[in-house]
Structures are given as C-alpha cells and as structure tokens.
Design an enzyme around this catalytic site. Structure first.
Site, PDB file in Angstrom:
ATOM      1  N   TYR A  53      57.055  48.619  37.461  1.00  0.00           N
ATOM      2  CA  TYR A  53      56.801  47.217  37.090  1.00  0.00           C
ATOM      3  C   TYR A  53      58.052  46.354  37.207  1.00  0.00           C
ATOM      4  CZ  TYR A  53      52.107  48.495  36.029  1.00  0.00           C
ATOM      5  OH  TYR A  53      50.818  48.927  36.179  1.00  0.00           O
ATOM      6  N   HIS A 106      43.522  41.512  33.921  1.00  0.00           N
ATOM      7  CA  HIS A 106      44.337  42.735  33.968  1.00  0.00           C
ATOM      8  C   HIS A 106      45.759  42.512  33.452  1.00  0.00           C
ATOM      9  CE1 HIS A 106      41.465  44.525  37.237  1.00  0.00           C
ATOM     10  NE2 HIS A 106      40.943  44.513  36.035  1.00  0.00           N
TER      11      HIS A 106
HETATM   12  N1  APR Z   1      42.508  36.781  52.667  1.00  0.00           N
HETATM   13  C1  APR Z   1      41.377  37.251  52.090  1.00  0.00           C
HETATM   14  N2  APR Z   1      41.212  38.531  51.709  1.00  0.00           N
HETATM   15  C2  APR Z   1      42.237  39.372  51.931  1.00  0.00           C
HETATM   16  C3  APR Z   1      43.451  38.961  52.526  1.00  0.00           C
HETATM   17  C4  APR Z   1      43.558  37.598  52.906  1.00  0.00           C
HETATM   18  N3  APR Z   1      44.658  37.101  53.482  1.00  0.00           N
HETATM   19  N4  APR Z   1      44.271  40.033  52.612  1.00  0.00           N
HETATM   20  C5  APR Z   1      43.598  41.074  52.090  1.00  0.00           C
HETATM   21  N5  APR Z   1      42.369  40.689  51.674  1.00  0.00           N
HETATM   22  C6  APR Z   1      41.347  41.489  51.016  1.00  0.00           C
HETATM   23  C7  APR Z   1      41.227  42.908  51.510  1.00  0.00           C
HETATM   24  O1  APR Z   1      40.346  42.984  52.625  1.00  0.00           O
HETATM   25  C8  APR Z   1      40.667  43.621  50.284  1.00  0.00           C
HETATM   26  O2  APR Z   1      39.244  43.604  50.270  1.00  0.00           O
HETATM   27  O3  APR Z   1      41.723  41.595  49.648  1.00  0.00           O
HETATM   28  C9  APR Z   1      41.179  42.778  49.106  1.00  0.00           C
HETATM   29  C10 APR Z   1      42.232  43.438  48.271  1.00  0.00           C
HETATM   30  O4  APR Z   1      41.663  44.541  47.630  1.00  0.00           O
HETATM   31  P1  APR Z   1      42.466  45.448  46.600  1.00  0.00           P
HETATM   32  O5  APR Z   1      43.799  45.792  47.135  1.00  0.00           O
HETATM   33  O6  APR Z   1      41.573  46.568  46.206  1.00  0.00           O
HETATM   34  O7  APR Z   1      42.711  44.455  45.347  1.00  0.00           O
HETATM   35  P2  APR Z   1      41.761  44.081  44.141  1.00  0.00           P
HETATM   36  O8  APR Z   1      40.332  44.070  44.532  1.00  0.00           O
HETATM   37  O9  APR Z   1      42.335  42.863  43.528  1.00  0.00           O
HETATM   38  O10 APR Z   1      42.019  45.310  43.165  1.00  0.00           O
HETATM   39  C11 APR Z   1      41.428  45.303  41.912  1.00  0.00           C
HETATM   40  O11 APR Z   1      42.571  47.315  41.273  1.00  0.00           O
HETATM   41  O12 APR Z   1      44.494  48.646  41.202  1.00  0.00           O
HETATM   42  C12 APR Z   1      43.695  47.748  40.529  1.00  0.00           C
HETATM   43  O13 APR Z   1      44.304  46.497  38.672  1.00  0.00           O
HETATM   44  C13 APR Z   1      44.429  46.536  40.061  1.00  0.00           C
HETATM   45  O14 APR Z   1      43.645  44.259  39.840  1.00  0.00           O
HETATM   46  C14 APR Z   1      43.665  45.393  40.695  1.00  0.00           C
HETATM   47  C15 APR Z   1      42.288  45.987  40.886  1.00  0.00           C
END
Ligand code: APR
Length: 232
Positions: A53, A106
């Site tokens: 972190y 979160h």
């Molecule tokens: N524009 C739109 N979408 C995008 C872009 C972009 N420029 N870049 C990436 N993405 C999309 C990806 O295709 C993917 O579906 O953003 C998504 C990111 O997914 P994750 O990495 O899984 O993030 P998230 O859904 O926020 O994760 C949820 O998981 O690890 C935990 O607590 C953590 O809050 C997080 C939670």
C-alpha cells in the site's frame, strides 16, 4: 435529468496510469493481489502489506484525473441531487476531478484507521507498524483504510437505497467479477430500469446490461456526458 447511480472500477483510472487489477495478471512482487489484500496477510506479514500500500499511496499522488473523471464531475456539478457516484477504486481521482460525496465502497488509499480505537485519519506518507496511532498512541494498530477480501464493503445500505430510487444505472471500467458491486446491475434490473456498461471490452456482466458501450472511458464516458448535458 434522471436519477443516476454511476459505479466505477479500476478501468476509469487506467488512462491516468493506475494499473487495473486483472488486466496485467494482477501480480505484485510475485504475489496475487488477493493474497496481499486480506486481513490474514496483514496478521502474518504486516510489513509486506504495508509495502504494497505504501507503493500504491506514493504512486497515486503522481497521477492526475482523466477526462472520464472530469466528465462525471461535470455531470454531478450540473445535477448535484441526481447523480450518485459509487466507486470500487481506492484512489482519489474522482475527488481531484471535482466530484463530491464519492462513496468509496472499498475504502481509500489516502486514509488510515486504527483497529483498536477506530479513529480514521488522512495519510499521504509511507506507513509501518512502528507508527503510533495519533489518537490512542498504541503502536501496531494502524492499517490502510482499505476494505480487504473477506471484509464488508462500506456504504452498502446507502448504495442499496440509491439503487432502489435511481432511474438509470451505469457501470464504468469494472470487470464485474467482484461482489457485491457486480450484483448492482441485478438490483437495477429488478427495478426494471435501463443500465449501461462502459468498458474496453465485454465483461462477465455484459449480458445483464441493457447496453454496452465499448471503448476507452475517456472517450465513451465523455461522449455520454455531453449527450446528457445537451439533452438537459
Ligand atoms: N476504459 C474503460 N474500461 C477499461 C479501461 C479503459 N481505458 N481500461 C481497462 N478497462 C476495463 C477492463 O476491461 C476491465 O473490465 O476495466 C476493468 C478493470 O477490471 P478490474 O481490474 O477487475 O477492476 P475492478 O472491476 O475495479 O475490480 C474490482 O477487485 O481486487 C479488487 O478491490 C479490488 O476494487 C477492486 C475490485
């Protein structure tokens, strides 16, 4: 203007240079992120968790909000009582983009809390186990104010109420694999309201949305906000 709940995930901050969780394999120093972001990891190896972190806390302060954060803030400023911003992100890019009252389900990277006296305080520096709590003076009790795997997300009651009352649900840049956020679209569907997903690609939840707008959030979200602002 309709009442809108906007849920954002890591994808909205990707174009600000903040790595998403799942796109790059989700590894950090050889550990799966899920193995670092847990209460058990913090009990067994607090130094490792603090290091994780601390790096992210330093990094986020070098990033800037992008056009998608700014567009959402513009919409919220134009219709303050209609737009609710809920984020899974622990960064502060929505706030620095001009949004207010962002529900960080979160937690927040730039905040720490004491596990004993429960005080919370804004924090921008590295943190380690030797740091005493500013409130109760104990050491070894401070931790990032992050909701780890297995812990209860914040604002769930408020989010549920907002979803019951909203007329449009929008998800931006989330892979739809982490619950309960991934089930918000189901609550919206239960209300029979329209839902829009913004993402680079189809996701685990795409089939549950009325509409998927594919493309980078900076372009797609900005275009959508322009449409809404023009329509009034
Ligand atoms: N524009 C739109 N979408 C995008 C872009 C972009 N420029 N870049 C990436 N993405 C999309 C990806 O295709 C993917 O579906 O953003 C998504 C990111 O997914 P994750 O990495 O899984 O993030 P998230 O859904 O926020 O994760 C949820 O998981 O690890 C935990 O607590 C953590 O809050 C997080 C939670």
């Amino acid at each position: 203007m309709k009442k809108i709940v906007i849920l954002t995930g890591a994808g909205i901050s990707a174009e600000s240079g903040v790595p998403t969780f799942r796109d790059a394999g989700g590894l950090w120093e050889g550990h799966r992120v899920e193995e670092v972001a847990t209460p058990g990891a913090f009990r067994h190896n607090p130094a490792l968790v603090h290091r994780f972190y601390n790096q992210r806390r330093v990094d986020i302060q070098t990033r800037e909000p992008n056009a998608a954060h700014l567009a959402i803030a513009r919409l919220q400023t134009a219709f303050p009582d209609k737009i609710t911003v809920v984020t899974q992100n622990v960064d502060d890019l929505h706030e620095r983009g001009g949004s207010v009252d962002v529900w960080h389900m979160h937690g927040e990277l730039l905040r720490i809390r004491c596990t004993k006296c429960h005080s919370k305080v804004g924090w921008t520096k590295p943190l380690d186990s030797a740091e005493p709590c500013g409130q109760c003076q104990r050491t070894g009790t401070l931790r990032p104010d992050i909701v780890w795997f297995g812990e209860m997300p914040y604002f769930l009651d408020e989010i549920d109420l907002a979803l019951q009352k909203c007329e449009l649900f929008v998800a931006v840049g989330t892979s739809g694999v982490v619950y309960p956020a991934a089930s918000f679209v189901d609550i919206a569907n239960h209300q029979r309201i329209p839902t829009i997903e913004f993402n680079l690609q189809k996701t685990a939840t795409s089939s549950r949305f009325t509409e998927s707008r594919l493309g980078p959030a900076t372009k797609a979200v900005t275009a959508w906000v322009e449409e809404l602002l023009l329509a009034g």
